[in-house]
Scaffold this motif. Structure first.
Motif, PDB file in Angstrom:
ATOM      1  N   ALA A  53      -3.906  -7.980  -3.596  1.00 36.37           N
ATOM      2  CA  ALA A  53      -2.826  -7.009  -3.383  1.00 36.37           C
ATOM      3  C   ALA A  53      -1.889  -6.963  -4.587  1.00 36.37           C
ATOM      4  N   TYR A  54      -1.543  -8.128  -5.115  1.00 31.71           N
ATOM      5  CA  TYR A  54      -0.710  -8.190  -6.328  1.00 31.71           C
ATOM      6  C   TYR A  54      -1.393  -7.480  -7.494  1.00 31.71           C
ATOM      7  N   HIS A  55      -2.684  -7.780  -7.703  1.00 28.77           N
ATOM      8  CA  HIS A  55      -3.445  -7.213  -8.824  1.00 28.77           C
ATOM      9  C   HIS A  55      -3.475  -5.688  -8.729  1.00 28.77           C
ATOM     10  N   ARG A  56      -3.702  -5.160  -7.542  1.00 30.25           N
ATOM     11  CA  ARG A  56      -3.758  -3.701  -7.365  1.00 30.25           C
ATOM     12  C   ARG A  56      -2.397  -3.073  -7.624  1.00 30.25           C
ATOM     13  N   THR A  57      -1.345  -3.781  -7.248  1.00 27.74           N
ATOM     14  CA  THR A  57       0.006  -3.252  -7.467  1.00 27.74           C
ATOM     15  C   THR A  57       0.328  -3.186  -8.956  1.00 27.74           C
ATOM     16  N   MET A  58      -0.019  -4.221  -9.700  1.00 35.46           N
ATOM     17  CA  MET A  58       0.236  -4.199 -11.147  1.00 35.46           C
ATOM     18  C   MET A  58      -0.628  -3.156 -11.839  1.00 35.46           C
ATOM     19  N   GLN A  59      -1.858  -2.987 -11.398  1.00 32.47           N
ATOM     20  CA  GLN A  59      -2.701  -1.941 -11.981  1.00 32.47           C
ATOM     21  C   GLN A  59      -2.088  -0.570 -11.709  1.00 32.47           C
ATOM     22  N   HIS A  60      -1.514  -0.402 -10.541  1.00 31.36           N
ATOM     23  CA  HIS A  60      -0.849   0.855 -10.196  1.00 31.36           C
ATOM     24  C   HIS A  60       0.302   1.142 -11.158  1.00 31.36           C
ATOM     25  N   TRP A  61       1.134   0.132 -11.421  1.00 29.94           N
ATOM     26  CA  TRP A  61       2.266   0.361 -12.333  1.00 29.94           C
ATOM     27  C   TRP A  61       1.768   0.753 -13.720  1.00 29.94           C
ATOM     28  N   ARG A  62       0.708   0.135 -14.191  1.00 32.15           N
ATOM     29  CA  ARG A  62       0.171   0.506 -15.513  1.00 32.15           C
ATOM     30  C   ARG A  62      -0.247   1.968 -15.543  1.00 32.15           C
ATOM     31  N   GLU A  63      -0.811   2.445 -14.445  1.00 30.12           N
ATOM     32  CA  GLU A  63      -1.322   3.818 -14.406  1.00 30.12           C
ATOM     33  C   GLU A  63      -0.217   4.860 -14.282  1.00 30.12           C
ATOM     34  N   VAL A  64       0.818   4.556 -13.488  1.00 33.86           N
ATOM     35  CA  VAL A  64       1.819   5.585 -13.204  1.00 33.86           C
ATOM     36  C   VAL A  64       3.008   5.546 -14.151  1.00 33.86           C
ATOM     37  N   MET A  65       3.192   4.466 -14.877  1.00 35.75           N
ATOM     38  CA  MET A  65       4.259   4.432 -15.886  1.00 35.75           C
ATOM     39  C   MET A  65       3.751   3.691 -17.118  1.00 35.75           C
ATOM     40  N   PRO A  66       2.770   4.299 -17.808  1.00 38.23           N
ATOM     41  CA  PRO A  66       2.163   3.638 -18.973  1.00 38.23           C
ATOM     42  C   PRO A  66       3.198   3.333 -20.050  1.00 38.23           C
ATOM     43  N   GLY A  67       3.052   2.153 -20.644  1.00 40.24           N
ATOM     44  CA  GLY A  67       3.950   1.746 -21.718  1.00 40.24           C
ATOM     45  C   GLY A  67       5.254   1.139 -21.262  1.00 40.24           C
ATOM     46  N   ALA A  68       5.462   1.026 -19.938  1.00 46.12           N
ATOM     47  CA  ALA A  68       6.739   0.506 -19.449  1.00 46.12           C
ATOM     48  C   ALA A  68       6.731  -1.010 -19.281  1.00 46.12           C
ATOM     49  N   ILE A  69       5.548  -1.616 -19.301  1.00 46.29           N
ATOM     50  CA  ILE A  69       5.424  -3.053 -19.045  1.00 46.29           C
ATOM     51  C   ILE A  69       4.589  -3.683 -20.155  1.00 46.29           C
ATOM     52  N   LEU A  70       5.037  -4.804 -20.653  1.00 46.52           N
ATOM     53  CA  LEU A  70       4.269  -5.556 -21.645  1.00 46.52           C
ATOM     54  C   LEU A  70       3.442  -6.618 -20.926  1.00 46.52           C
ATOM     55  N   ASP A  71       2.119  -6.482 -21.003  1.00 44.20           N
ATOM     56  CA  ASP A  71       1.228  -7.509 -20.453  1.00 44.20           C
ATOM     57  C   ASP A  71       1.019  -8.601 -21.500  1.00 44.20           C
ATOM     58  N   VAL A  72       1.164  -9.848 -21.082  1.00 43.10           N
ATOM     59  CA  VAL A  72       0.926 -10.989 -21.956  1.00 43.10           C
ATOM     60  C   VAL A  72      -0.088 -11.896 -21.272  1.00 43.10           C
ATOM     61  N   ARG A 109       0.840  -1.210   0.000  1.00 46.73           N
ATOM     62  CA  ARG A 109       0.000   0.000   0.000  1.00 46.73           C
ATOM     63  C   ARG A 109       0.871   1.255   0.000  1.00 46.73           C
ATOM     64  N   GLU A 110       1.955   1.230   0.775  1.00 46.55           N
ATOM     65  CA  GLU A 110       2.843   2.381   0.827  1.00 46.55           C
ATOM     66  C   GLU A 110       3.568   2.570  -0.510  1.00 46.55           C
ATOM     67  N   ILE A 111       3.943   1.475  -1.148  1.00 52.24           N
ATOM     68  CA  ILE A 111       4.561   1.571  -2.472  1.00 52.24           C
ATOM     69  C   ILE A 111       3.615   2.268  -3.440  1.00 52.24           C
ATOM     70  N   ARG A 112       2.360   1.845  -3.451  1.00 51.60           N
ATOM     71  CA  ARG A 112       1.389   2.442  -4.377  1.00 51.60           C
ATOM     72  C   ARG A 112       1.132   3.909  -4.053  1.00 51.60           C
ATOM     73  N   SER A 113       1.235   4.259  -2.776  1.00 51.37           N
ATOM     74  CA  SER A 113       0.997   5.639  -2.373  1.00 51.37           C
ATOM     75  C   SER A 113       2.170   6.550  -2.707  1.00 51.37           C
ATOM     76  N   MET A 114       3.391   6.110  -2.424  1.00 45.53           N
ATOM     77  CA  MET A 114       4.554   6.986  -2.538  1.00 45.53           C
ATOM     78  C   MET A 114       5.222   6.927  -3.904  1.00 45.53           C
ATOM     79  N   GLN A 115       5.199   5.760  -4.549  1.00 52.40           N
ATOM     80  CA  GLN A 115       5.801   5.659  -5.875  1.00 52.40           C
ATOM     81  C   GLN A 115       4.722   5.979  -6.908  1.00 52.40           C
ATOM     82  N   ASP A 116       4.324   7.254  -6.897  1.00 59.19           N
ATOM     83  CA  ASP A 116       3.249   7.690  -7.783  1.00 59.19           C
ATOM     84  C   ASP A 116       3.825   8.199  -9.103  1.00 59.19           C
ATOM     85  N   ALA A 117       2.951   8.747  -9.952  1.00 56.76           N
ATOM     86  CA  ALA A 117       3.383   9.177 -11.281  1.00 56.76           C
ATOM     87  C   ALA A 117       4.459  10.247 -11.200  1.00 56.76           C
ATOM     88  N   ASP A 118       4.305  11.209 -10.284  1.00 51.29           N
ATOM     89  CA  ASP A 118       5.296  12.283 -10.166  1.00 51.29           C
ATOM     90  C   ASP A 118       6.647  11.727  -9.715  1.00 51.29           C
TER      91      ASP A 118
END
Length: 534
Positions: A435-454, A268-277
């Motif tokens: 928790a895993y699912h929310r974390t991956m959704q977070h990465w998609r939102e804050v760094m779009p295009g950085a991860i290839l989903d397969v 939760r703290e990762i998703r809060s602090m490692q935001d888009a900015d």
């Protein structure tokens, strides 16, 4: 090997023996600083005694001062220490990410070992943990030929054969181990995973008889239940398989101390602090190319993706490395020592990202024989995607996505032994998956295009199209070899070692739906969290 164990009395006399014994007791109690101080005084008093110098090395290792440990063990070797000190040195080189020095040093140890079966087996373990399965197998075989039968060593040989694709050879070794240790659950489970069981060739009756007779150790009982569940599912007895699986999971869960609250809070703290900015801020990461991270939950097609890439002939496997997480932890600790008010996640925002990336690339390449491109297939690296992207902006991250219920079921029915403690209770498994699912959704939102989903389902039903996507993402030239079944010499150190050598199939798609009633509470939990369509 633990050099802190009490050594035998030596020519230096019982005084030295007692001092080392006292230091060993300090280490066992966790009084590391006191042990190091004592060890240094012992080494100063007995500078020509290898066991005194080796004890100083062990104390420094447990303190975390690896350079000092290496210096002490080198002195022990120079003083005429036994081969165990050389083995210790090899493991220190590994811990210090000087793995490229190990092959030559191991060859020298082997040359000097002669017919010392213990040293040959220890060298086998060293090679095994550094992805050199063929070397490990050869050394295990030599050790057993000299020593005679040894169930533990033979099991190590069976595991190495299993991962290298020699399933028949692994089976022969397991049969020998079982004759000596009939209650070994790990052996029973591995035996059941070597092949798909058939009505005319299975171990169901044998497993049921062993379970009826009882097991003294609950871990062995759990493993036997997992083995029986796997075989029953192979035979199409799905209801009985699932009830057996539940019994195995309950037994295994009873052996664990698992509390995920702190882990979930960290995510939760990762998703809060490692935001888009935070992730968009200039980081000056390490620009080196070549790293391919395959992340996600286990049993989601990560090994199949690895196989497709390895078939290119341009990529090597570095294994499921703990390197990134370990180096990140060290870097975070350094920041916290400078500013104790920082939480671990807050400390990640102040890292020397270029330094972290440079250290990781040096360490990981050594596990891939210096290959320009390599795969790190540690699933839990999904937690670190934000830091990976800042530290290694040119790394490629591939995330495997699978139907949530299929994914959870595939995990639940797999015995991971000393990993994934969340997998032995469906409610805890559901919480972890969310928790895993929310974390991956977070990465998609804050760094779009950085991860290839397969998607796993696409990967097994339209393999060429997905393989081409993966190759394009990694900058690899397409080759039809990607679609071939891998050469028998290719090693896969994973629970999927058997399946990954088969032609690609879609048999596991929607496999969880066979157990819709039993999995209904899990499905409701996932649906309520917005993870699974109701």
């Amino acid at each position: 090997m633990n050099l802190a164990s009490t050594p035998p009395a030596t020519s230096a006399g019982p005084v030295l023996h007692r001092k080392i014994a006292r230091g060993s007791e300090l280490l066992r109690k966790g009084q590391i600083a006191e042990a190091v101080e004592l060890a240094q005084s012992i080494a100063a008093a007995y500078p020509d005694q290898p066991q005194a110098l080796a004890f100083a090395a062990e104390a420094c290792r447990l303190k975390g001062d690896l350079p000092a440990a290496l210096a002490w063990i080198d002195k022990a070797i120079a003083a005429g220490g036994d081969p165990q000190h050389k083995i210790k040195r090899a493991w220190l080189l590994s811990r210090m990410y000087r793995r490229d020095e190990i092959p030559a040093f191991a060859a020298q140890i082997e040359k000097d070992a002669g017919n010392d079966a213990l040293v040959l087996w220890q060298l086998g373990k060293l090679h095994y943990h550094h992805n050199r399965l063929r070397d490990a197998i050869g050394l295990y075989e030599r050790a057993l030929a000299i020593r005679g039968d040894h169930p533990g060593w033979r099991y190590d040989l069976a595991i190495a054969r299993f991962y290298s694709g020699d399933f028949d050879g692994a089976g022969r070794e397991l049969d020998k181990v079982l004759s000596a240790t009939p209650e070994s659950g790990a052996v029973l489970y591995l035996r059941s995973t070597l092949r798909k069981q058939r009505a005319d060739n299975n171990n169901v009756a044998d497993l049921e008889a062993r379970l009826e007779a009882g097991f003294r150790n609950p871990d062995d009982k759990a493993a036997a239940l997992y083995a029986l569940a796997k075989e029953l599912e192979d035979l199409g007895e799905y209801g009985k398989a699932f009830s057996t699986l539940e019994a195995g999971a309950r037994t295994k869960r009873g052996t664990l101390r698992y509390d995920a609250d702190q882990f979930f809070e960290t995510l939760r703290e990762i998703r809060s602090m490692q935001d888009a900015d935070a992730l968009a801020a200039p980081a000056g990461g390490h620009e080196e190319e070549g790293a391919i991270f395959i992340v996600g939950m286990p049993r989601t097609g990560t090994t199949l993706t690895q196989r497709l890439l390895l078939q290119s002939g341009k990529v090597k496997d570095a294994g499921e490395l703990t390197d990134f997480g370990y180096l990140l932890t060290l870097a975070v600790r350094e920041q916290q020592e400078a500013d104790p008010s920082l939480s671990p996640v807050a400390a990640t925002l102040r890292l020397d990202f270029a330094g972290l990336g440079r250290q990781y690339m040096r360490a990981a390449r050594q596990m891939a024989d210096g290959s320009p491109m390599f795969i790190d297939k540690m699933p839990v690296n999904y937690m670190y995607c934000g830091v990976i992207h800042k530290a290694l902006p040119n790394a490629r991250i591939i995330h495997l996505v699978r139907d949530p219920l299929d994914s959870c079921y595939a995990i639940f029915k797999t015995l991971f032994f000393n990993a994934y403690d969340f997998s032995y209770d469906l409610d805890e498994l559901g919480e972890y998956y969310i928790a895993y699912h929310r974390t991956m959704q977070h990465w998609r939102e804050v760094m779009p295009g950085a991860i290839l989903d397969v998607r796993y389902e696409d990967l097994v039903t339209d393999t060429e199209a997905q393989a081409r996507r993966i190759y394009d993402w990694c900058g690899l030239e397409w080759t039809p070899r990607a679609l071939e079944v891998p050469d028998s010499r290719m090693a896969f150190a994973t629970a999927s070692a058997v399946q990954v050598r088969e032609p690609v199939h879609a048999r596991s798609v929607n496999s969880s739906r066979r157990h819709a009633d039993a999995l209904a509470p899990l499905a409701e939990k996932l649906a309520a969290a917005g993870v699974l369509e109701s």
